[in-house]
Design a protein around this motif. Structure first.
Motif, PDB file in Angstrom:
ATOM      1  N   ALA A 193       1.021   8.377   4.499  1.00 23.12           N
ATOM      2  CA  ALA A 193       0.849   8.798   3.107  1.00 23.12           C
ATOM      3  C   ALA A 193       1.503   7.800   2.163  1.00 23.12           C
ATOM      4  N   ALA A 194       2.634   7.244   2.585  1.00 26.67           N
ATOM      5  CA  ALA A 194       3.317   6.261   1.743  1.00 26.67           C
ATOM      6  C   ALA A 194       2.446   5.023   1.545  1.00 26.67           C
ATOM      7  N   MET A 195       1.741   4.613   2.592  1.00 32.11           N
ATOM      8  CA  MET A 195       0.853   3.457   2.454  1.00 32.11           C
ATOM      9  C   MET A 195      -0.309   3.773   1.517  1.00 32.11           C
ATOM     10  N   PHE A 196      -0.875   4.941   1.657  1.00 36.79           N
ATOM     11  CA  PHE A 196      -1.978   5.311   0.776  1.00 36.79           C
ATOM     12  C   PHE A 196      -1.499   5.468  -0.666  1.00 36.79           C
ATOM     13  N   ALA A 197      -0.261   5.892  -0.836  1.00 32.51           N
ATOM     14  CA  ALA A 197       0.277   6.021  -2.192  1.00 32.51           C
ATOM     15  C   ALA A 197       0.333   4.653  -2.868  1.00 32.51           C
ATOM     16  N   VAL A 198       0.631   3.632  -2.081  1.00 32.83           N
ATOM     17  CA  VAL A 198       0.643   2.276  -2.625  1.00 32.83           C
ATOM     18  C   VAL A 198      -0.752   1.885  -3.111  1.00 32.83           C
ATOM     19  N   LEU A 199      -1.761   2.339  -2.383  1.00 27.61           N
ATOM     20  CA  LEU A 199      -3.143   1.988  -2.728  1.00 27.61           C
ATOM     21  C   LEU A 199      -3.741   2.935  -3.774  1.00 27.61           C
ATOM     22  N   ALA A 200      -3.029   3.961  -4.139  1.00 33.33           N
ATOM     23  CA  ALA A 200      -3.584   4.993  -5.026  1.00 33.33           C
ATOM     24  C   ALA A 200      -3.344   4.671  -6.493  1.00 33.33           C
TER      25      ALA A 200
ATOM     26  N   PRO B  97      -5.097   2.121  -9.597  1.00 37.54           N
ATOM     27  CA  PRO B  97      -6.177   1.167  -9.890  1.00 37.54           C
ATOM     28  C   PRO B  97      -5.676  -0.237 -10.177  1.00 37.54           C
ATOM     29  N   VAL B  98      -4.531  -0.353 -10.816  1.00 35.50           N
ATOM     30  CA  VAL B  98      -4.006  -1.692 -11.096  1.00 35.50           C
ATOM     31  C   VAL B  98      -3.637  -2.403  -9.792  1.00 35.50           C
ATOM     32  N   ARG B  99      -3.004  -1.682  -8.892  1.00 37.78           N
ATOM     33  CA  ARG B  99      -2.643  -2.305  -7.607  1.00 37.78           C
ATOM     34  C   ARG B  99      -3.879  -2.656  -6.800  1.00 37.78           C
ATOM     35  N   LEU B 100      -4.891  -1.803  -6.828  1.00 37.13           N
ATOM     36  CA  LEU B 100      -6.123  -2.113  -6.098  1.00 37.13           C
ATOM     37  C   LEU B 100      -6.767  -3.377  -6.638  1.00 37.13           C
ATOM     38  N   ARG B 101      -6.772  -3.518  -7.951  1.00 36.08           N
ATOM     39  CA  ARG B 101      -7.389  -4.712  -8.526  1.00 36.08           C
ATOM     40  C   ARG B 101      -6.570  -5.955  -8.218  1.00 36.08           C
ATOM     41  N   LEU B 102      -5.251  -5.831  -8.282  1.00 33.51           N
ATOM     42  CA  LEU B 102      -4.399  -6.955  -7.907  1.00 33.51           C
ATOM     43  C   LEU B 102      -4.679  -7.368  -6.463  1.00 33.51           C
ATOM     44  N   LEU B 103      -4.750  -6.372  -5.589  1.00 34.19           N
ATOM     45  CA  LEU B 103      -4.994  -6.658  -4.181  1.00 34.19           C
ATOM     46  C   LEU B 103      -6.334  -7.358  -3.991  1.00 34.19           C
ATOM     47  N   SER B 104      -7.348  -6.902  -4.690  1.00 36.02           N
ATOM     48  CA  SER B 104      -8.666  -7.510  -4.508  1.00 36.02           C
ATOM     49  C   SER B 104      -8.707  -8.903  -5.119  1.00 36.02           C
ATOM     50  N   LEU B 105      -8.001  -9.092  -6.218  1.00 36.84           N
ATOM     51  CA  LEU B 105      -7.949 -10.423  -6.824  1.00 36.84           C
ATOM     52  C   LEU B 105      -7.290 -11.414  -5.876  1.00 36.84           C
ATOM     53  N   VAL B 106      -6.205 -11.001  -5.262  1.00 36.53           N
ATOM     54  CA  VAL B 106      -5.512 -11.897  -4.343  1.00 36.53           C
ATOM     55  C   VAL B 106      -6.351 -12.122  -3.087  1.00 36.53           C
ATOM     56  N   ALA B 107      -6.976 -11.045  -2.607  1.00 33.47           N
ATOM     57  CA  ALA B 107      -7.746 -11.155  -1.366  1.00 33.47           C
ATOM     58  C   ALA B 107      -8.951 -12.066  -1.527  1.00 33.47           C
ATOM     59  N   ASN B 108      -9.435 -12.227  -2.763  1.00 30.66           N
ATOM     60  CA  ASN B 108     -10.623 -13.038  -2.986  1.00 30.66           C
ATOM     61  C   ASN B 108     -10.315 -14.513  -3.162  1.00 30.66           C
TER      62      ASN B 108
ATOM     63  N   ASP C 171      -3.565  -8.600   8.296  1.00 29.24           N
ATOM     64  CA  ASP C 171      -3.141  -7.920   9.520  1.00 29.24           C
ATOM     65  C   ASP C 171      -2.448  -6.593   9.228  1.00 29.24           C
ATOM     66  N   ARG C 172      -2.033  -6.419   7.959  1.00 30.38           N
ATOM     67  CA  ARG C 172      -1.424  -5.145   7.580  1.00 30.38           C
ATOM     68  C   ARG C 172      -2.450  -4.194   7.006  1.00 30.38           C
TER      69      ARG C 172
ATOM     70  N   ALA D 245       4.137  -5.978  -2.277  1.00 29.07           N
ATOM     71  CA  ALA D 245       4.865  -6.846  -1.349  1.00 29.07           C
ATOM     72  C   ALA D 245       5.817  -6.024  -0.485  1.00 29.07           C
ATOM     73  N   ASN D 246       6.508  -5.053  -1.089  1.00 32.03           N
ATOM     74  CA  ASN D 246       7.422  -4.213  -0.312  1.00 32.03           C
ATOM     75  C   ASN D 246       6.678  -3.416   0.762  1.00 32.03           C
ATOM     76  N   ALA D 247       5.435  -3.063   0.475  1.00 34.26           N
ATOM     77  CA  ALA D 247       4.638  -2.328   1.461  1.00 34.26           C
ATOM     78  C   ALA D 247       4.109  -3.265   2.536  1.00 34.26           C
ATOM     79  N   GLY D 248       4.333  -4.547   2.373  1.00 36.77           N
ATOM     80  CA  GLY D 248       3.881  -5.499   3.378  1.00 36.77           C
ATOM     81  C   GLY D 248       2.434  -5.905   3.220  1.00 36.77           C
ATOM     82  N   LEU D 249       1.810  -5.535   2.113  1.00 33.73           N
ATOM     83  CA  LEU D 249       0.390  -5.852   1.936  1.00 33.73           C
ATOM     84  C   LEU D 249       0.194  -7.217   1.299  1.00 33.73           C
ATOM     85  N   LEU D 250       1.211  -7.735   0.632  1.00 33.68           N
ATOM     86  CA  LEU D 250       1.150  -9.070   0.040  1.00 33.68           C
ATOM     87  C   LEU D 250       2.327  -9.887   0.548  1.00 33.68           C
ATOM     88  N   ASP D 251       2.075 -11.174   0.722  1.00 32.00           N
ATOM     89  CA  ASP D 251       3.148 -12.112   1.014  1.00 32.00           C
ATOM     90  C   ASP D 251       3.526 -12.832  -0.263  1.00 32.00           C
TER      91      ASP D 251
END
Lengths: 113, 113
Positions: free
Chosen positions: A33-40, A42-53, A103-104, A82-88
């Motif tokens: 649940a803590a991991m999903f909370a990180v993804l819950a 919209p700003v974090r999701l967009r940041l993640l997708s921007l970095v992933a692209n 890998d995370r 980054a604390n959740a380990g999703l970004l380096d």
DNA sequence: TCAACATATCGACCAATGTCAATATCGATA
DNA sequence: TATCGATATTGACATTGGTCGATATGTTGA
């Protein structure tokens, strides 16, 4: 004879506590649940997708200008990711570059398989 | 000549706004974040796993007794899961049976692929 | 050393939400 | 119809978390 009440159906399966079989434990549920909370968010999701692209990563200085949020807010969200380990996080001189930790992310997808 | 600042690197790729390429739109990010918010609670995750582990569905009356939460709280979480389309609700006489919507869970897993 | 810039932290505010007690609603059964 | 049991709703409370202005930290270059 067929059991008449719902719980009796489970008890007839031969186990003590009806539903606790291969269900999520309390501690597992909390960490997932803590991991999903990180993804819950919209700003974090967009940041993640921007970095992933961007295969080579992204400078935080560019992320601040793209989304309609203040610099402290973007900094906060990047820290959460980054604390959740999703970004380096990689500090290069005056700037900070972020890359995605695929890998995370992958194990989270396996939860839906 | 190599661009000197991070944003100049993106602009050198030939596009107008550096990071907006195939990134998540604001509305997409909001709807996906809403789904993750539903999953970002340990009680809901355990409810979901309990239901998913019983092919024929689960009676709400049994779910109330398993987790350490009050009946209104369980009812609330089941409603959230059903409203999100992750659970199907089937009222059979005095009881309500829930089944998992695997077709709604799978697309969420694809986001991590 | 100083000025400019990138990033992080702090403090405060407000909205959203998980929780429960109390109560309502609804269906089954006597 | 009346009662009982399963589920839903309401209202209130405490906690969490997203946000920003102000400020601190740290790095570069003059």
């Amino acid at each position: 004879m067929a059991p008449s009440t719902p719980s009796a159906i489970f008890e007839s399966l031969g186990c003590c506590s009806p539903l606790s079989g291969n269900a999520l434990s309390e501690t597992d549920a909390e960490s997932i649940a803590a991991m999903f909370a990180v993804l819950a968010d919209p700003v974090r999701l967009r940041l993640l997708s921007l970095v992933a692209n961007q295969a080579d990563g992204v400078c935080a200085c560019d992320l601040v200008t793209v989304l309609d949020r203040s610099q402290p807010t973007i900094s906060h969200h990047l820290k959460v990711l980054a604390n959740a380990g999703l970004l380096d996080r990689d500090k290069r001189g005056r700037w900070v570059w972020y890359t995605v930790r695929k890998d995370r992310l992958a194990p989270l997808g396996d939860l839906f398989a």
